[in-house]
Design an enzyme around this catalytic site. Structure first.
Site, PDB file in Angstrom:
ATOM      1  N   GLY A  14       0.761  -1.106  -0.131  1.00 23.93           N
ATOM      2  CA  GLY A  14       0.094  -0.181  -0.012  1.00 23.93           C
ATOM      3  C   GLY A  14       0.887   1.201  -0.025  1.00 23.93           C
ATOM      4  O   GLY A  14       2.179   1.221  -0.347  1.00 23.93           O
ATOM      5  N   SER A  42      -4.681  -2.290  -3.068  1.00 30.67           N
ATOM      6  CA  SER A  42      -4.358  -2.150  -1.676  1.00 30.67           C
ATOM      7  C   SER A  42      -5.570  -1.261  -0.920  1.00 30.67           C
ATOM      8  O   SER A  42      -6.260  -0.427  -1.529  1.00 30.67           O
ATOM      9  CB  SER A  42      -3.092  -1.539  -1.377  1.00 30.67           C
ATOM     10  OG  SER A  42      -2.160  -2.395  -1.885  1.00 30.67           O
ATOM     11  N   SER A  44      -5.170   1.206   0.772  1.00 25.92           N
ATOM     12  CA  SER A  44      -4.845   2.423   0.683  1.00 25.92           C
ATOM     13  C   SER A  44      -5.848   3.219  -0.322  1.00 25.92           C
ATOM     14  O   SER A  44      -6.363   4.608  -0.326  1.00 25.92           O
ATOM     15  CB  SER A  44      -3.652   2.729   0.306  1.00 25.92           C
ATOM     16  OG  SER A  44      -2.605   2.550   1.376  1.00 25.92           O
ATOM     17  N   GLY A  50      -8.849  12.708   2.154  1.00 33.03           N
ATOM     18  CA  GLY A  50      -7.582  13.489   1.874  1.00 33.03           C
ATOM     19  C   GLY A  50      -6.580  13.522   2.674  1.00 33.03           C
ATOM     20  O   GLY A  50      -6.507  12.374   3.936  1.00 33.03           O
ATOM     21  N   HIS A 257     -15.432   5.035  13.227  1.00 35.93           N
ATOM     22  CA  HIS A 257     -15.878   6.025  12.254  1.00 35.93           C
ATOM     23  C   HIS A 257     -17.410   6.352  12.544  1.00 35.93           C
ATOM     24  O   HIS A 257     -18.150   5.353  12.440  1.00 35.93           O
ATOM     25  CB  HIS A 257     -15.420   5.608  10.823  1.00 35.93           C
ATOM     26  CG  HIS A 257     -15.445   7.130   9.971  1.00 35.93           C
ATOM     27  ND1 HIS A 257     -16.489   7.670   9.486  1.00 35.93           N
ATOM     28  CD2 HIS A 257     -14.595   7.578   9.565  1.00 35.93           C
ATOM     29  CE1 HIS A 257     -16.260   8.800   8.803  1.00 35.93           C
ATOM     30  NE2 HIS A 257     -14.756   8.579   8.806  1.00 35.93           N
ATOM     31  N   ARG A 273     -18.856  15.556   6.023  1.00 35.14           N
ATOM     32  CA  ARG A 273     -19.040  16.590   6.942  1.00 35.14           C
ATOM     33  C   ARG A 273     -18.130  17.733   6.803  1.00 35.14           C
ATOM     34  O   ARG A 273     -18.757  18.821   7.300  1.00 35.14           O
ATOM     35  CB  ARG A 273     -19.061  15.968   8.130  1.00 35.14           C
ATOM     36  CG  ARG A 273     -20.021  14.916   8.652  1.00 35.14           C
ATOM     37  CD  ARG A 273     -20.033  14.283   9.827  1.00 35.14           C
ATOM     38  NE  ARG A 273     -19.013  13.091   9.480  1.00 35.14           N
ATOM     39  CZ  ARG A 273     -18.022  12.973  10.528  1.00 35.14           C
ATOM     40  NH1 ARG A 273     -17.664  13.583  11.601  1.00 35.14           N
ATOM     41  NH2 ARG A 273     -17.105  12.004  10.183  1.00 35.14           N
TER      42      ARG A 273
END
Length: 626
Positions: A14, A42, A44, A50, A257, A273
């Site tokens: 990754g 992967s 990632s 971001g 999360h 959000r």
């Protein structure tokens, strides 16, 4: 049996793994990466929102710098991080983002014309100061004082992963996919490489190297409800922990999360959000501003997850066949914004929910997402217990996240830590030579062959792999989720002790031949249950609430007794982890204080202890002002 040699072996391809490999290759060393899947698949690549870096280019990021980023990171960690590491990260992040741009990452950039920003669902214009057209722009993420999350719409991980993989190709790095490391080769002092199972043929191979780096991501799949891909199952942690000399750092520190979609638990980015999306309850009313007037939906993830759970407990959840949930509302962001900056969220909603987020609400609830826990390393990325072994990214407890990581900090960590630790590996390789003992290598391979033969022949037992794994997952969901308490934790530990015994008695329904998924699952099952026991036992022992670790029976953050890091060892022949503790950080740039969100009582640390470890720094005064 095929044997491969290189200066550096990276287990995991990754972003963290390939960035480490790039650093070695750029300095003239041969590097090999192993991946369960093609590198560009992967986990990632799944990251949407971001990477945080204090570039200060957009209007809402004006005045940002590495000091402010450092403060946000330490506060986000609930003073659980190593502040030396957080400083290294905050200082290096802007450099790394610009390097990625030079390598080809198509960052979203400041555009000409009038800009609008959304906050709390209300539209307002940008600052009077004009932004400089063409610079890397940013969006807002939870727990930050400034907008600093660099992004490529909501496909940041995918964009950076493709760029990094191209860089590996340019540098001639060997990236092998369909290869899974099932054991480290070591002599109890030094790591020499790994025994690897080919997922195409089922055959064992040997990869030897002067230095080895584990960059396999998190282990979210030991939970039932997780945003993680099926490959995030703790394989790298298992082989390191199995040595008996490598500890898992802060195993009780697991992040949940706020916005996993119901019922699949696929993540919708915090960028929703950050761009102005709001959370609504059963009455379609906002509620986060009631709990968190200052930050509202953009408090840190541990706080938002906790407030959402509290709100559902108060009877404000939406009933569904898949359990209670709340709503995420991005309708007011409009078609243009959703179609460009949140296009992956749009696709997820359409394909997995049959929902159009332009006109309909998105069902969400907290779910397991990230492991701040990991293979414990020092600030150079060197793993405790074995020379020549390193770790980076989510696989590691490097420890810049402490007990809660801020959104955007982990994706940035992959490349920032990859560069820093890669450079330290280069220093190690320049001054290190090793010898490979064929007898010890053969012993390592034969041990794994015996494990496989025993499973195939049913000599261990005949319990079903997936049923035992399910028991482990259910136990963690009950006792080690958003809220924890002594009774549930004790029951979880007791259940998992029984599950551990069962994990040693599994057999195969299939014949185990070739590229057999059931065999691969069986090989790592015992190690996964050990990880689960480390989480539960460490959570039971930590009698405080800090970041993602929330004890209902001990709601205070107790700096007096618990300003430390848990290290969980699994000694050979043991049936329970051995827990030891070390200081959270050797030095404080920012002394322990209030986060500014989340509330809760704090039992302060001894004033003399803090004073002796506090260094003079610009952030000390900035922190006081904030």
């Amino acid at each position: 049996m095929q044997t491969h040699f290189s200066d550096l072996l990276v287990i995991g391809a990754g972003l963290a793994g390939e960035r480490v490999a790039c650093e070695a290759a750029q300095n003239g060393f041969t590097a090999t990466c192993l991946s369960i899947v093609p590198a560009r698949r992967s986990h990632s690549s799944a990251a949407q929102g971001g990477m945080q870096a204090s570039l200060g280019n957009c209007a809402m990021g004006e005045g940002d710098n590495s000091d402010v980023h450092f403060i946000d990171t330490v506060k986000g960690s609930d003073w659980g991080c190593d502040q030396e590491v957080a400083r290294l990260f905050a200082d290096a992040a802007p450099i790394e983002m610009r390097r990625l741009a030079a390598w080809g990452v198509p960052w979203n950039r400041v555009v000409p014309g009038k800009s609008f920003y959304f906050k709390g669902g209300e539209k307002f214009e940008k600052y009077e100061k004009e932004e400089k057209e063409g610079l890397i722009t940013a969006r807002s993420f939870g727990g930050t004082a400034k907008w600093r999350t660099c992004y490529t719409s909501d496909g940041t991980g995918h964009a950076v992963m493709c760029t990094m993989d191209n860089r590996c190709a340019q540098l001639g790095i060997n990236v092998f996919d369909k290869k899974e490391a099932i054991s480290l080769i070591h002599d109890g002092d030094t790591c020499k490489g790994a025994v690897v199972r080919c997922l195409r043929t089922g055959r064992l191979e040997v990869f030897l190297a002067k230095a080895t780096a584990i960059c396999t991501g998190g282990f979210g799949r030991i939970y039932k409800a997780t945003t993680n891909a099926v490959i995030c199952d703790g394989g790298g942690h298992v082989i390191a922990h199995d040595t008996g000399v490598v500890p898992i750092g802060n195993p009780e520190s697991i992040q949940f999360h706020p916005t996993g979609i119901v019922p699949t638990d696929i993540l919708v980015t915090e960028g929703c959000r950050g761009d102005g999306g709001t959370l609504l309850d059963v009455n379609e009313e906002r509620f986060m501003h009631i709990y968190e007037p200052e930050k509202a939906e953009l408090a840190s993830r541990d706080v938002v997850s906790r407030r959402m759970t509290e709100h559902m407990r108060a009877g404000k959840g939406v009933k569904s066949p898949y359990g209670e949930h709340l709503w995420l509302d991005i309708r007011h962001l409009g078609d243009k914004h959703i179609s460009t900056k949140l296009r992956e969220v749009d696709e997820i909603c359409h394909h997995f929910l049959g929902v159009d987020p332009r006109t309909q609400l998105i069902p969400v609830r907290p779910t397991q997402h990230y492991t701040m826990a990991g293979i414990r390393t020092d600030k150079d990325g060197a793993v405790y217990g074995l020379k020549g072994l390193f770790s980076a990214g989510e696989a590691a407890c490097w420890d810049m996240h402490g007990f809660n990581r801020l959104g955007g900090n982990s994706l940035a960590e992959t490349v920032v830590a990859g560069g820093i630790i890669g450079a330290k590996i280069v220093e190690f390789l320049k001054g290190h030579e090793t010898t490979f003992d064929t007898a010890s290598i053969n012993d390592a391979v034969n041990k794994q062959k015996k494990r496989i033969d025993d499973l195939v022949a049913g000599r261990c037992g005949h319990l079903n792999v997936y049923q035992v794994r399910n028991e482990m997952q259910e136990a963690l969901m009950k006792g080690c989720f958003v809220f924890r308490n002594q009774k549930d934790l004790e029951e979880t530990v007791q259940t998992l002790q029984g599950t551990l015994e069962k994990s040693r008695k599994v057999g195969l329904v299939s014949d185990g031949a070739g590229a057999n998924f059931e065999l691969g699952s069986a090989l790592k099952l015992e190690g996964q249950v050990k990880l689960a026991l480390c989480i539960a036992q460490a959570a039971l022992q930590r009698t405080e609430s800090r970041g993602s670790h929330n004890r209902e029976d001990f709601p205070e953050r107790n700096d007096q007794d618990w300003l430390n890091r848990t290290l969980a060892y699994w000694r050979e022949g043991a049936d329970m982890p051995e827990l030891v503790y070390e200081d959270t950080t050797p030095l404080f740039e920012l002394p322990p204080g209030d986060r500014g969100y989340g509330g809760g009582k704090i039992i302060p640390a001894d004033a003399k202890y803090v004073k002796e470890r506090t260094v003079k720094s610009p952030v000390t005064e900035i922190g006081k002002k904030k």
